[in-house]
Design an enzyme around this catalytic site. Sequence first.
Site, PDB file in Angstrom:
ATOM      1  N   ARG A 105     -17.583  -6.760   1.231  1.00 31.47           N
ATOM      2  CA  ARG A 105     -18.833  -6.121   1.628  1.00 31.47           C
ATOM      3  C   ARG A 105     -19.784  -6.190   0.439  1.00 31.47           C
ATOM      4  NH1 ARG A 105     -21.245  -0.955   2.318  1.00 31.47           N
ATOM      5  NH2 ARG A 105     -19.783  -0.157   0.778  1.00 31.47           N
ATOM      6  N   HIS A 124       0.848  -1.204   0.000  1.00 30.39           N
ATOM      7  CA  HIS A 124       0.000   0.000   0.000  1.00 30.39           C
ATOM      8  C   HIS A 124       0.883   1.253   0.000  1.00 30.39           C
ATOM      9  CE1 HIS A 124      -3.948  -1.751   0.533  1.00 30.39           C
ATOM     10  NE2 HIS A 124      -3.708  -2.264   1.711  1.00 30.39           N
TER      11      HIS A 124
HETATM   12  P1  A3P Z   1     -17.092  -2.072  -0.608  1.00 34.19           P
HETATM   13  O1  A3P Z   1     -16.769  -1.722   0.807  1.00 34.19           O
HETATM   14  O2  A3P Z   1     -17.516  -0.894  -1.429  1.00 34.19           O
HETATM   15  O3  A3P Z   1     -18.052  -3.198  -0.716  1.00 34.19           O
HETATM   16  P2  A3P Z   1      -9.777  -3.676  -0.426  1.00 34.19           P
HETATM   17  O4  A3P Z   1      -9.717  -5.080  -0.906  1.00 34.19           O
HETATM   18  O5  A3P Z   1      -8.780  -2.781  -1.088  1.00 34.19           O
HETATM   19  O6  A3P Z   1      -9.778  -3.603   1.043  1.00 34.19           O
HETATM   20  O7  A3P Z   1     -11.178  -3.102  -0.938  1.00 34.19           O
HETATM   21  C1  A3P Z   1     -12.371  -3.543  -0.364  1.00 34.19           C
HETATM   22  C2  A3P Z   1     -13.502  -3.273  -1.338  1.00 34.19           C
HETATM   23  O8  A3P Z   1     -13.417  -4.212  -2.416  1.00 34.19           O
HETATM   24  C3  A3P Z   1     -14.845  -3.507  -0.658  1.00 34.19           C
HETATM   25  O9  A3P Z   1     -15.743  -2.607  -1.295  1.00 34.19           O
HETATM   26  C4  A3P Z   1     -15.120  -4.963  -1.014  1.00 34.19           C
HETATM   27  O10 A3P Z   1     -16.479  -5.325  -0.931  1.00 34.19           O
HETATM   28  C5  A3P Z   1     -14.608  -5.007  -2.439  1.00 34.19           C
HETATM   29  N1  A3P Z   1     -14.245  -6.369  -2.873  1.00 34.19           N
HETATM   30  C6  A3P Z   1     -13.628  -7.328  -2.143  1.00 34.19           C
HETATM   31  N2  A3P Z   1     -13.487  -8.441  -2.876  1.00 34.19           N
HETATM   32  C7  A3P Z   1     -14.022  -8.193  -4.087  1.00 34.19           C
HETATM   33  C8  A3P Z   1     -14.204  -8.978  -5.277  1.00 34.19           C
HETATM   34  N3  A3P Z   1     -13.821 -10.241  -5.326  1.00 34.19           N
HETATM   35  N4  A3P Z   1     -14.797  -8.389  -6.335  1.00 34.19           N
HETATM   36  C9  A3P Z   1     -15.211  -7.105  -6.280  1.00 34.19           C
HETATM   37  N5  A3P Z   1     -15.076  -6.318  -5.180  1.00 34.19           N
HETATM   38  C10 A3P Z   1     -14.493  -6.851  -4.095  1.00 34.19           C
END
Ligand code: A3P
Length: 319
Positions: free
Chosen positions: A285, A136
């Site tokens: 989520r 990150h």
């Molecule tokens: P939301 O909170 O809008 O639902 P990171 O992985 O960088 O922590 O980002 C998290 C975000 O990516 C969350 O968004 C999560 O739901 C979404 N996310 C996680 N896995 C995913 C997948 N396989 N496909 C699409 N979105 C995904």
Amino acid sequence: MPNTSPSPTPIPTPNNVEKSLNDLPRARFWEAMDICQWEGYWFEPGLVKPAITFRSTFHARNDDILLASTIKTGTTWLKSLSLCITQNRQNHKHNDILTTENPHFHVPTIESMIYSTKPTKIDIYDASSPRLLHTHLPYSVLPVSVKESQCKIVYIARNPKDTIISMWHFFNSIFRPNQDPFPLEKAVDCFCSGVHQYGSFFEHVVEYWLESQKRPEKMLFLKYEEMKRDPKGEVSKIAEFLGRPFGDGEVDEILWRCSLDRLKNLEVNKNGSILYNVPNSSYFRKGEVGDWKKYLTPEMEERINQTSRSKLEAFGLFL
Ligand code: A3P
């Protein structure tokens, strides 16, 4: 006579690293934790030392793949897809790596490995090639060898309004599980002023964006919204960029394996925790584009739009 010769650069020793860490500017994030400013960005203080170590000791290899992102922009999805693209393509039906552990175990975020709850599979220095890693950290603090070698970087960015809403849900679940949510207006304020983990979001994204424009063969810049709009096209683009183009039918299979619904419901993601205090389930989520519309007031929306105009759109980046 004043001495005009430049003073020698101090050699970093563990002691003066400690001392200079104590001197970093500090701020309070969401009334819940301290963060400190290093190299122009804000970090959870425990991450600065690993970041310094990574910068000064990591030697990139030409066949390394470094995934990069700021938080809540689709990191988990990118890790899952990259794992499926690079590993185990022949045998995945019988040996699906995503069912064995959370994606953050298989593709560690380098600077936060100190918070792993179990020994990670990868020693980032010793792992056999090709290494698949994630950070990150902002582009400006990456090790020189990452920038100068032929290793590839894949960055994922996301619309700032959906990113802050995703952050807001995530940090509410971690810091305030049994309390009212943190006031959204204050969260938007932290986000726009850049005083949050790995912030400023805007500077993080734009640094990678500008570099990807200069060196498209080195860095692939992805947008979460494009991945949702045209998953086949975008995932094929990643596979080609990484020199592992798909055969017939493979892209559909990989998209299904990495879909949010499937990952969310795997036992390894419903339970447990790969990083201290972060349940595996908190990475999954809704994954909706435009979810922010249910939460932001017109004033908050305008504040973020204004920041986007000056910090992203001025550089040709529209998210
Ligand atoms: P939301 O909170 O809008 O639902 P990171 O992985 O960088 O922590 O980002 C998290 C975000 O990516 C969350 O968004 C999560 O739901 C979404 N996310 C996680 N896995 C995913 C997948 N396989 N496909 C699409 N979105 C995904």
